[in-house]
Motif scaffolding. Sequence first.
Motif, PDB file in Angstrom:
ATOM      1  N   ASP A 163       0.891  -1.204  -0.163  1.00  0.00           N
ATOM      2  CA  ASP A 163       0.146   0.001  -0.029  1.00  0.00           C
ATOM      3  C   ASP A 163       0.824   1.236   0.356  1.00  0.00           C
ATOM      4  OD1 ASP A 163      -2.611  -1.280   0.004  1.00  0.00           O
ATOM      5  OD2 ASP A 163      -3.035  -1.764   1.771  1.00  0.00           O
ATOM      6  N   ASN A 164       2.130   0.923  -0.215  1.00  0.00           N
ATOM      7  CA  ASN A 164       2.677   2.395   0.008  1.00  0.00           C
ATOM      8  C   ASN A 164       3.785   2.165  -1.084  1.00  0.00           C
ATOM      9  OD1 ASN A 164       4.503   4.457   1.064  1.00  0.00           O
ATOM     10  ND2 ASN A 164       5.436   3.517   2.376  1.00  0.00           N
ATOM     11  N   GLU A 165       3.495   2.911  -1.622  1.00  0.00           N
ATOM     12  CA  GLU A 165       4.561   3.298  -3.365  1.00  0.00           C
ATOM     13  C   GLU A 165       5.522   4.788  -3.220  1.00  0.00           C
ATOM     14  OE1 GLU A 165       1.898   2.595  -6.387  1.00  0.00           O
ATOM     15  OE2 GLU A 165       1.449   0.826  -6.275  1.00  0.00           O
ATOM     16  N   ASP A 166       5.120   5.934  -2.247  1.00  0.00           N
ATOM     17  CA  ASP A 166       5.818   6.783  -2.796  1.00  0.00           C
ATOM     18  C   ASP A 166       6.459   6.740  -1.367  1.00  0.00           C
ATOM     19  OD1 ASP A 166       4.263   7.915  -4.406  1.00  0.00           O
ATOM     20  OD2 ASP A 166       2.480   8.422  -3.000  1.00  0.00           O
ATOM     21  N   VAL A 167       8.457   6.359  -1.798  1.00  0.00           N
ATOM     22  CA  VAL A 167       9.039   6.108  -0.474  1.00  0.00           C
ATOM     23  C   VAL A 167      10.447   6.767  -0.420  1.00  0.00           C
ATOM     24  CG1 VAL A 167      10.464   4.980   1.317  1.00  0.00           C
ATOM     25  CG2 VAL A 167       8.322   3.944   0.437  1.00  0.00           C
ATOM     26  N   ASN A 168      10.303   8.021  -0.285  1.00  0.00           N
ATOM     27  CA  ASN A 168      11.498   9.131  -1.128  1.00  0.00           C
ATOM     28  C   ASN A 168      13.400   8.723  -0.330  1.00  0.00           C
ATOM     29  OD1 ASN A 168      11.736  10.249   2.226  1.00  0.00           O
ATOM     30  ND2 ASN A 168       9.967  11.453   1.338  1.00  0.00           N
ATOM     31  N   LEU A 169      14.463   9.109  -0.414  1.00  0.00           N
ATOM     32  CA  LEU A 169      15.890   8.359   0.265  1.00  0.00           C
ATOM     33  C   LEU A 169      15.632   8.480   1.532  1.00  0.00           C
ATOM     34  CD1 LEU A 169      18.439   9.794  -2.749  1.00  0.00           C
ATOM     35  CD2 LEU A 169      18.494   7.077  -1.005  1.00  0.00           C
ATOM     36  N   LEU A 170      15.278   9.961   2.393  1.00  0.00           N
ATOM     37  CA  LEU A 170      15.383  10.562   3.514  1.00  0.00           C
ATOM     38  C   LEU A 170      14.548   8.283   4.607  1.00  0.00           C
ATOM     39  CD1 LEU A 170      14.552  13.925   3.749  1.00  0.00           C
ATOM     40  CD2 LEU A 170      16.530  12.480   3.753  1.00  0.00           C
ATOM     41  N   GLU A 171      13.764   8.600   3.962  1.00  0.00           N
ATOM     42  CA  GLU A 171      12.353   7.662   4.780  1.00  0.00           C
ATOM     43  C   GLU A 171      12.965   6.204   4.366  1.00  0.00           C
ATOM     44  OE1 GLU A 171       7.835   8.914   3.926  1.00  0.00           O
ATOM     45  OE2 GLU A 171       8.867   8.316   2.147  1.00  0.00           O
ATOM     46  N   GLY A 172      13.712   6.048   3.566  1.00  0.00           N
ATOM     47  CA  GLY A 172      14.270   4.722   3.313  1.00  0.00           C
ATOM     48  C   GLY A 172      15.512   4.305   4.422  1.00  0.00           C
ATOM     49  N   PHE A 173      15.728   6.208   4.282  1.00  0.00           N
ATOM     50  CA  PHE A 173      17.533   5.715   5.299  1.00  0.00           C
ATOM     51  C   PHE A 173      16.534   5.109   7.008  1.00  0.00           C
ATOM     52  CE2 PHE A 173      20.394   8.006   2.177  1.00  0.00           C
ATOM     53  CZ  PHE A 173      21.431   7.344   2.004  1.00  0.00           C
ATOM     54  N   ALA A 174      15.555   5.665   7.420  1.00  0.00           N
ATOM     55  CA  ALA A 174      15.268   5.609   8.566  1.00  0.00           C
ATOM     56  C   ALA A 174      14.687   4.439   9.058  1.00  0.00           C
ATOM     57  CB  ALA A 174      13.513   6.809   8.673  1.00  0.00           C
ATOM     58  N   MET A 175      14.232   3.498   7.439  1.00  0.00           N
ATOM     59  CA  MET A 175      13.619   1.994   7.825  1.00  0.00           C
ATOM     60  C   MET A 175      15.070   1.517   7.586  1.00  0.00           C
ATOM     61  SD  MET A 175      10.923   1.524   4.140  1.00  0.00           S
ATOM     62  CE  MET A 175       9.269   3.117   4.219  1.00  0.00           C
ATOM     63  N   ALA A 176      15.888   2.037   7.309  1.00  0.00           N
ATOM     64  CA  ALA A 176      17.219   0.801   7.336  1.00  0.00           C
ATOM     65  C   ALA A 176      18.372   1.577   9.106  1.00  0.00           C
ATOM     66  CB  ALA A 176      18.132   1.046   6.377  1.00  0.00           C
ATOM     67  N   GLY A 177      17.586   1.853   9.727  1.00  0.00           N
ATOM     68  CA  GLY A 177      18.178   2.442  10.989  1.00  0.00           C
ATOM     69  C   GLY A 177      18.815   3.887  10.248  1.00  0.00           C
ATOM     70  N   GLY A 178      19.203   4.958   9.438  1.00  0.00           N
ATOM     71  CA  GLY A 178      19.955   6.210   9.593  1.00  0.00           C
ATOM     72  C   GLY A 178      21.135   5.753   8.761  1.00  0.00           C
ATOM     73  N   ILE A 179      22.410   6.812   8.746  1.00  0.00           N
ATOM     74  CA  ILE A 179      23.746   6.349   8.374  1.00  0.00           C
ATOM     75  C   ILE A 179      24.459   6.487   9.587  1.00  0.00           C
ATOM     76  CG2 ILE A 179      25.286   7.951   6.580  1.00  0.00           C
ATOM     77  CD1 ILE A 179      22.755   9.222   4.785  1.00  0.00           C
ATOM     78  N   SER A 180      25.277   5.649   9.259  1.00  0.00           N
ATOM     79  CA  SER A 180      26.672   6.277  10.385  1.00  0.00           C
ATOM     80  C   SER A 180      27.457   7.464  10.253  1.00  0.00           C
ATOM     81  CB  SER A 180      27.675   5.350  10.287  1.00  0.00           C
ATOM     82  OG  SER A 180      27.984   5.224   9.209  1.00  0.00           O
ATOM     83  N   VAL A 181      27.736   7.570  11.650  1.00  0.00           N
ATOM     84  CA  VAL A 181      28.801   8.957  11.695  1.00  0.00           C
ATOM     85  C   VAL A 181      30.342   9.130  10.818  1.00  0.00           C
ATOM     86  CG1 VAL A 181      27.477   8.967  13.830  1.00  0.00           C
ATOM     87  CG2 VAL A 181      29.950   8.140  13.296  1.00  0.00           C
ATOM     88  N   TYR A 182      29.872   7.708  10.103  1.00  0.00           N
ATOM     89  CA  TYR A 182      30.588   7.117   9.321  1.00  0.00           C
ATOM     90  C   TYR A 182      30.964   7.107   7.515  1.00  0.00           C
ATOM     91  CZ  TYR A 182      34.084   5.710  13.272  1.00  0.00           C
ATOM     92  OH  TYR A 182      34.819   5.393  14.551  1.00  0.00           O
ATOM     93  N   GLY A 183      29.447   7.826   7.251  1.00  0.00           N
ATOM     94  CA  GLY A 183      28.589   7.889   6.932  1.00  0.00           C
ATOM     95  C   GLY A 183      28.932   8.977   5.734  1.00  0.00           C
ATOM     96  N   LYS A 184      29.389   9.056   4.021  1.00  0.00           N
ATOM     97  CA  LYS A 184      29.442   9.956   3.403  1.00  0.00           C
ATOM     98  C   LYS A 184      28.171  10.752   3.120  1.00  0.00           C
ATOM     99  CE  LYS A 184      34.366  10.247   1.554  1.00  0.00           C
ATOM    100  NZ  LYS A 184      35.449   9.460   0.256  1.00  0.00           N
ATOM    101  N   MET A 185      27.355  11.527   3.130  1.00  0.00           N
ATOM    102  CA  MET A 185      26.635  12.468   3.483  1.00  0.00           C
ATOM    103  C   MET A 185      26.740  13.474   2.504  1.00  0.00           C
ATOM    104  SD  MET A 185      25.083  13.218   6.820  1.00  0.00           S
ATOM    105  CE  MET A 185      22.825  13.774   6.117  1.00  0.00           C
ATOM    106  N   GLU A 186      27.228  13.519   1.399  1.00  0.00           N
ATOM    107  CA  GLU A 186      27.599  14.056   0.503  1.00  0.00           C
ATOM    108  C   GLU A 186      28.004  13.448  -1.053  1.00  0.00           C
ATOM    109  OE1 GLU A 186      31.955  13.644   2.078  1.00  0.00           O
ATOM    110  OE2 GLU A 186      30.149  14.057   2.757  1.00  0.00           O
ATOM    111  N   LYS A 187      27.901  11.769  -1.134  1.00  0.00           N
ATOM    112  CA  LYS A 187      28.316  11.576  -1.789  1.00  0.00           C
ATOM    113  C   LYS A 187      27.502  10.144  -1.605  1.00  0.00           C
ATOM    114  CE  LYS A 187      32.992  13.126  -2.708  1.00  0.00           C
ATOM    115  NZ  LYS A 187      34.496  12.443  -3.487  1.00  0.00           N
TER     116      LYS A 187
END
Length: 260
Positions: A163-187
Amino acid sequence: MKIKLALFLSLLFFASCNSLRTRNIVYLSDLEQQALITEPVEMKRLSIKPGDLLTIEVLTPNRETNMMFSRGLIDDEGVGGGGNQMRQGGRGSEYLVDTKGTIDFPVLGNLKVQGLTTEQIRDSVLLQVQEYVQDPIVKVRLQNFRFTMLGEGGNRIIEVPGDNEDVNLLEGFAMAGGISVYGKMEKVLIIREENGVRTMARVNLNKKETLYSPYFYLQQNDIVYVEPTNAKVSGTSFIRRNWGFAAGLISSAFVLYRLL
């Protein structure tokens, strides 16, 4: 003396963390500091591709008519043979889109669905079913919407409810637990396959322009990869190369601390 040793070890620790303190790890950090920002939203709805699994449910006031638009047999050929698979489910019948981008729908026959959204498929089926019965209700859902997170964004495949077809990047990272502090958010690298073409694009999660990127909304089978920072890569490589030396140094420091 103990105080001096503790101070020395603390300086080593903070020096190793210095690169983390100077990095920008804030999402969309270039947004203006206003209480309210209003902008138009343009969503890119998912389009159906060969290999997708659809659930189509036709509801009418008549039970026999409902069965007429839902009964079917499983075709063993599947996608590989250009055939169509169908099985009866609790919320309609499931159809596997063949290599030609079509499904074989009861009564209506062969339907071209490739490139259409679930809303467009629903409207098309509804229009054709109305030739046989009055006041039908048609529901169409995509059942195999999933994407993959790799690197510092997590290492997992995310299954999205039908029932959910509109998932953006921010939601995707939230589903995965977020980006670690070692992740390059700019790339952040996004790998996508559409119409037999594989595209690779990078987006910068520090910039608000990402909100307007065609890669902001995720598509079926997207792969999202967040690179580790140079600090993590260098640190990991150093530990691997010098693990014995580092273990000995730590042990010696501990013994020296106890003696002093």
